[in-house]
Each structure stands twice: as C-alpha cells, then as structure tokens.
Design a protein around this motif. Structure first.
Motif, short mmCIF file in Angstrom:
data_model
loop_
_atom_site.label_atom_id
_atom_site.label_comp_id
_atom_site.label_asym_id
_atom_site.label_seq_id
_atom_site.Cartn_x
_atom_site.Cartn_y
_atom_site.Cartn_z
N GLN A 110 -17.28 -22.64 -45.89
CA GLN A 110 -15.56 -23.16 -45.46
C GLN A 110 -14.80 -23.02 -47.06
OE1 GLN A 110 -16.97 -27.37 -46.01
NE2 GLN A 110 -16.89 -27.09 -43.82
N ASN A 111 -15.52 -22.45 -48.00
CA ASN A 111 -14.82 -22.41 -49.51
C ASN A 111 -14.22 -20.45 -48.89
OD1 ASN A 111 -14.02 -21.82 -52.16
ND2 ASN A 111 -15.72 -21.48 -52.98
N ALA A 112 -15.15 -20.03 -48.81
CA ALA A 112 -14.74 -18.43 -48.95
C ALA A 112 -13.97 -18.18 -47.36
CB ALA A 112 -15.90 -17.46 -48.67
N PHE A 113 -14.06 -18.69 -46.49
CA PHE A 113 -12.50 -18.66 -45.72
C PHE A 113 -11.51 -19.41 -45.85
CE2 PHE A 113 -10.46 -20.41 -41.93
CZ PHE A 113 -10.04 -19.26 -40.66
N LEU A 114 -11.67 -20.35 -46.63
CA LEU A 114 -10.07 -20.88 -46.59
C LEU A 114 -9.34 -20.08 -47.51
CD1 LEU A 114 -10.99 -24.93 -46.66
CD2 LEU A 114 -9.57 -23.85 -44.81
N THR A 115 -10.31 -19.55 -48.80
CA THR A 115 -9.67 -18.77 -49.95
C THR A 115 -9.10 -17.31 -49.76
OG1 THR A 115 -11.33 -20.08 -51.57
CG2 THR A 115 -10.24 -17.75 -52.26
N GLN A 116 -9.86 -17.18 -48.36
CA GLN A 116 -9.72 -16.09 -48.04
C GLN A 116 -8.03 -15.85 -46.93
OE1 GLN A 116 -10.58 -14.34 -44.34
NE2 GLN A 116 -9.11 -13.21 -44.60
N ILE A 117 -7.78 -16.66 -46.38
CA ILE A 117 -6.53 -17.13 -45.45
C ILE A 117 -5.32 -17.50 -46.56
CG2 ILE A 117 -7.52 -17.49 -43.71
CD1 ILE A 117 -6.20 -20.22 -43.71
#
Ligand code: C2E
Ligand code: CA
Ligand code: CA
Ligand code: CA
Length: 274
Positions: free
Chosen positions: A238-245
């Motif tokens: 979740q962290n990776a997805f949210l940071t990436q977007i």
C-alpha cells in the motif's frame, strides 16, 4: 404482558437491553464529562511520503470506562452528538491537542471536529480562544471535518470554515470517498487537504476498483491544488502504491499507531526534530 403482541416481539428482551445500555452509556458519558479523567487523547503521526518526515499528528480520543473498559470513539462519539455532549468533549480534545502541540518544535496537530460543533455560530471564535490560551500558532492546527457536517447547515459551516482558514488554520476533508465526503455541495476552494478513507486503502492489491478510485482522487486533488493524505496504511505494498501515485501524506499502523503525548515528543526528537 405475555400475550405476544407485535410490538413486544420487536422491542423484546434484546432490544430492551440495547436501549438500557445506550441510556447507561449516555449517563456515564455525562458523568465522565464532569472532570474528564476517564478521557485520554492519543496522537497518530502522518508522514510526508516524499521525505518520511512527520508533517502532523492526529488527535484521537479514548474513553476508559470504569467498568466497561476501553470504549471506541466510533461508538461513543455518535452518542455524545445525539445527547448534546459533543461540544464539551470536543472542546476538551481541542484544548488537550493544542496544549500538546504547543510544546512540539515541529509538526502540526490535527483535530477531528464533529458536524455538530462546526454548525455552531461561535465555533471559529472558540477555536481562536483556545489557540490564544495555549499559545499555539494557527498555522500549526489542522481541522478534520466530514462532509456530513455541511449538509444541514451549509451556511454556518462555511462561515466557520472561512473564518478558520482566514486565520491560517488548515482544513482537511475527512473520510473522502465514503459517500459522506464527495465535493457534493462543498466547493473545493473551501478546503486544503483531502483525506482518503482507509476503506479504499484496504482494498489496494485486492480490489482493482479501489486502485482506480484512489488514483482518481489523487489526480482530482492535484488538479485542484489540494494535498492528499491516505489513512489506514498497513502494508509495504500500500505504501509503495500510494507513494508512486503521488499521495502527499501517509498514515497508518505500518508507520505508527495512535500513541501517548510523551511518546510523540520522543518520536519527534528522534525523527522529525529540526
Ligand atoms: P477517523 O478520523 O477516520 O480516524 C481513523 C481511525 O482509523 C482511527 O480510529 C485510527 O486509530 C484508525 N487507524 C489508523 N491507522 C490505522 C490502520 O493502519 N489500520 C486500521 N485498521 N485502523 C487505523 P479511532 O481512533 O478508533 O477513531 C475512530 C473514529 O472516531 C475516527 O475516525 C473519528 O471519526 C472519530 N473520532 C476519534 N476521535 C475523535 C474526536 O476527538 N472528535 C470527534 N468528533 N471524532 C473523533
Ligand atoms: Ca449523573
Ligand atoms: Ca480523522
Ligand atoms: Ca476514516
């Protein structure tokens, strides 16, 4: 009595117990508000996705009931609202949070405000008085509101919001996307942040629809010049997805749980202190 009339089957022993419990909770809440000793305010950090620094810390109230133990705010806040006790409780949390934050060299404090409080004509003035009394700069206070607040008394809510923002206080639209906060009647120029509800974050990696919703919210916010915060971040994925977007702030058990005031001071001294 035992004739089994329809109304008796609806309001049977079970219903009766629920009604009694509700009345007891309300009475106990009233009593607890006489000295506030059963209430505790915990604080949960929100981190800048880009730097990992703590941007602000959200105040979350707890009620330690003498016989029932810890009662969730999700349960007792609605009771306090209905019983006309939320103003008192809300004022206590606001004062506690501002007093705590005034001692932190960095990090803002975010306070949840009930719809009922936001409708009060004198609310913005009351907040200013608490800031003056605690010595907290208005720029260090964020107020989290849900859009349910705006539906009944749009004009008085907007008047309060404008006065608070004019004073330098940030407004976050909480629980965004849940149906209660959707820019329905609210103009996006009235808020500074939107907070994506943990319901959508929970669906990341499981539900493609939630990915699309979060992405759309973040893009919408960026187009309108608003910051985004995602709550309920529990996993690295979740962290990776949210940071990436490009979500601006992240909050959740992956980083930190709600904690005592002294633990926030410790944490700030280790991580975010400048
Ligand atoms: P909220 O404002 O949406 O706050 C987020 C809730 O999610 C908090 O629950 C928080 O402890 C929890 N949470 C944070 N990170 C995670 C995570 O990673 N996973 C999961 N599963 N949960 C997480 P809490 O503290 O029980 O508060 C529930 C609700 O009660 C809040 O929802 C807010 O609407 C209300 N509330 C709490 N304190 C106050 C207050 O002082 N005043 C008012 N009016 N409402 C409050
Ligand atoms: Ca009493
Ligand atoms: Ca909140
Ligand atoms: Ca929420």
């Amino acid at each position: 009595k035992a004739s089994g009339r329809g109304c008796y089957s609806i309001f049977g022993p079970h219903m009766d117990a629920l009604v009694r419990e509700r009345a007891e909770i309300e009475r106990d809440l009233r009593d607890a508000l006489s000295d506030y000793s059963q209430f505790e305010v915990l604080y949960q950090p929100k981190y800048f996705a880009a730097t990992g620094a703590i941007g602000s810390v959200e105040a979350l109230v707890r009620w330690h009931h003498p016989t029932r133990g810890l009662i969730s705010p999700a349960y007792f806040i609605p009771i306090a609202e209905e019983a006309g006790l939320i103003r008192e409780l809300g004022r206590f949390v606001l004062k506690e949070a501002c007093r705590a934050a005034a001692a932190w060299p960095i990090a803002n404090v975010a306070v949840n405000i009930s719809a009922v409080q936001l409708r009060d004509e004198g609310f913005a003035m009351e907040v200013m008085a608490v800031l003056a009394a605690t010595g907290l700069a208005p720029q260090k206070l964020e107020i989290e509101v849900t859009e349910t607040a705006w539906m009944d008394s749009f004009d008085s809510c907007v008047a309060n919001i404008r006065a608070l923002r004019a004073a330098g206080i940030c407004i976050a639209l909480d629980d965004f996307g849940t149906g209660f906060s959707t820019f329905g009647r609210l103009h996006e120029t009235e808020v500074d942040h939107i907070k994506i509800d943990k319901m959508f974050v929970e669906g990341l990696g499981k539900n493609r629809g939630d990915e699309a919703i979060i992405q759309a919210i973040v893009e919408l916010a960026r187009a309108k010049g608003l910051k985004t915060t995602a709550e309920g971040v529990e996993t690295e994925e979740q962290n990776a997805f949210l940071t990436q977007i490009g979500c601006d702030e992240l909050q959740g058990f992956l980083f930190a749980k709600p904690m005592r005031r002294a633990d926030v001071a410790d944490l700030l001294s280790k991580t975010g202190w400048k």
